[in-house]
Design a protein around this motif. Structure first.
Motif, mmCIF file in Angstrom:
data_model
loop_
_atom_site.group_PDB
_atom_site.id
_atom_site.type_symbol
_atom_site.label_atom_id
_atom_site.label_comp_id
_atom_site.label_asym_id
_atom_site.label_seq_id
_atom_site.Cartn_x
_atom_site.Cartn_y
_atom_site.Cartn_z
ATOM 1 N N LEU A 9 -35.260 23.405 -42.894
ATOM 2 C CA LEU A 9 -36.854 23.486 -43.060
ATOM 3 C C LEU A 9 -37.806 22.785 -41.913
ATOM 4 N N VAL A 10 -37.481 21.881 -41.484
ATOM 5 C CA VAL A 10 -37.814 21.158 -39.429
ATOM 6 C C VAL A 10 -37.077 22.444 -38.642
ATOM 7 N N ALA A 11 -35.828 22.987 -38.769
ATOM 8 C CA ALA A 11 -35.574 23.979 -38.022
ATOM 9 C C ALA A 11 -36.228 25.044 -37.992
ATOM 10 N N ILE A 12 -37.010 25.640 -38.970
ATOM 11 C CA ILE A 12 -37.512 26.401 -39.242
ATOM 12 C C ILE A 12 -39.358 26.438 -38.459
ATOM 13 N N ARG A 13 -39.473 25.622 -38.875
ATOM 14 C CA ARG A 13 -40.815 25.071 -38.437
ATOM 15 C C ARG A 13 -41.024 25.142 -37.122
ATOM 16 N N LYS A 14 -39.792 24.340 -36.295
ATOM 17 C CA LYS A 14 -39.228 24.497 -34.452
ATOM 18 C C LYS A 14 -39.534 25.658 -35.049
ATOM 19 N N GLU A 15 -38.909 26.651 -34.483
ATOM 20 C CA GLU A 15 -38.134 28.119 -34.543
ATOM 21 C C GLU A 15 -40.204 29.072 -34.660
ATOM 22 N N LEU A 16 -40.402 28.232 -35.321
ATOM 23 C CA LEU A 16 -42.151 29.170 -35.170
ATOM 24 C C LEU A 16 -42.731 28.760 -34.387
ATOM 25 N N GLN A 38 -35.005 21.069 -27.753
ATOM 26 C CA GLN A 38 -34.401 21.666 -28.573
ATOM 27 C C GLN A 38 -34.539 22.677 -29.265
ATOM 28 N N VAL A 39 -36.016 22.843 -29.641
ATOM 29 C CA VAL A 39 -36.007 23.998 -30.310
ATOM 30 C C VAL A 39 -35.208 25.648 -29.899
ATOM 31 N N ALA A 40 -35.368 25.207 -28.743
ATOM 32 C CA ALA A 40 -34.127 26.835 -28.541
ATOM 33 C C ALA A 40 -32.578 26.682 -28.773
ATOM 34 N N ARG A 41 -31.742 25.310 -28.371
ATOM 35 C CA ARG A 41 -30.740 25.798 -29.515
ATOM 36 C C ARG A 41 -30.762 25.316 -30.944
ATOM 37 N N THR A 42 -31.731 24.589 -31.751
ATOM 38 C CA THR A 42 -32.122 25.005 -32.695
ATOM 39 C C THR A 42 -31.661 26.149 -33.551
ATOM 40 N N GLU A 43 -32.589 27.650 -32.760
ATOM 41 C CA GLU A 43 -32.884 28.708 -32.765
ATOM 42 C C GLU A 43 -31.152 29.566 -32.998
ATOM 43 N N TRP A 44 -30.398 28.722 -31.760
ATOM 44 C CA TRP A 44 -28.996 29.541 -31.554
ATOM 45 C C TRP A 44 -28.007 28.834 -31.919
ATOM 46 N N ARG A 45 -28.049 28.013 -32.437
ATOM 47 C CA ARG A 45 -26.482 27.182 -32.815
ATOM 48 C C ARG A 45 -25.980 28.199 -33.350
ATOM 49 N N ARG A 46 -25.841 28.971 -34.190
ATOM 50 C CA ARG A 46 -24.946 29.342 -34.940
ATOM 51 C C ARG A 46 -24.420 30.808 -34.735
#
Length: 94
Positions: A9-16, A38-46
């Protein structure tokens, strides 16, 4: 289990937030921990960056930005297609 859900949920919030603030990323952000967003890395971590060729990295970054491809768009492409065995980059002029 709850911790994992919370992190997602935190990752989704940061992505938004990233999309709202129109923060871009560098292709290097995909596999590095040095980036300032870190937000960018969170979005592309997969995703895993497979090339080490700088020109290919720049071309990939430019293509993602120009076409405004989302993480979901790339996942659809990557899960929907693959190059047949026996074909290489040279067959596609890469």
């Amino acid at each position: 289990m709850l911790r994992k859900i919370y992190e997602e949920l935190v990752a989704i919030r940061k992505e938004l937030q990233m999309k709202k603030n129109n923060i871009s990323f560098s292709i290097e952000d995909i596999n590095t921990k040095r980036d300032p967003y870190q937000v960018a890395r969170t979005e592309w971590r997969r995703f895993e960056l497979l090339t080490s060729d700088e020109s290919e990295k720049k071309r990939l970054e430019k293509l993602i930005a120009e076409k405004n491809l989302s993480r979901q768009d790339l996942a659809v492409i990557l899960f929907g297609l693959r190059v047949l065995p026996g074909y290489g980059k040279e067959d596609f002029d890469i």
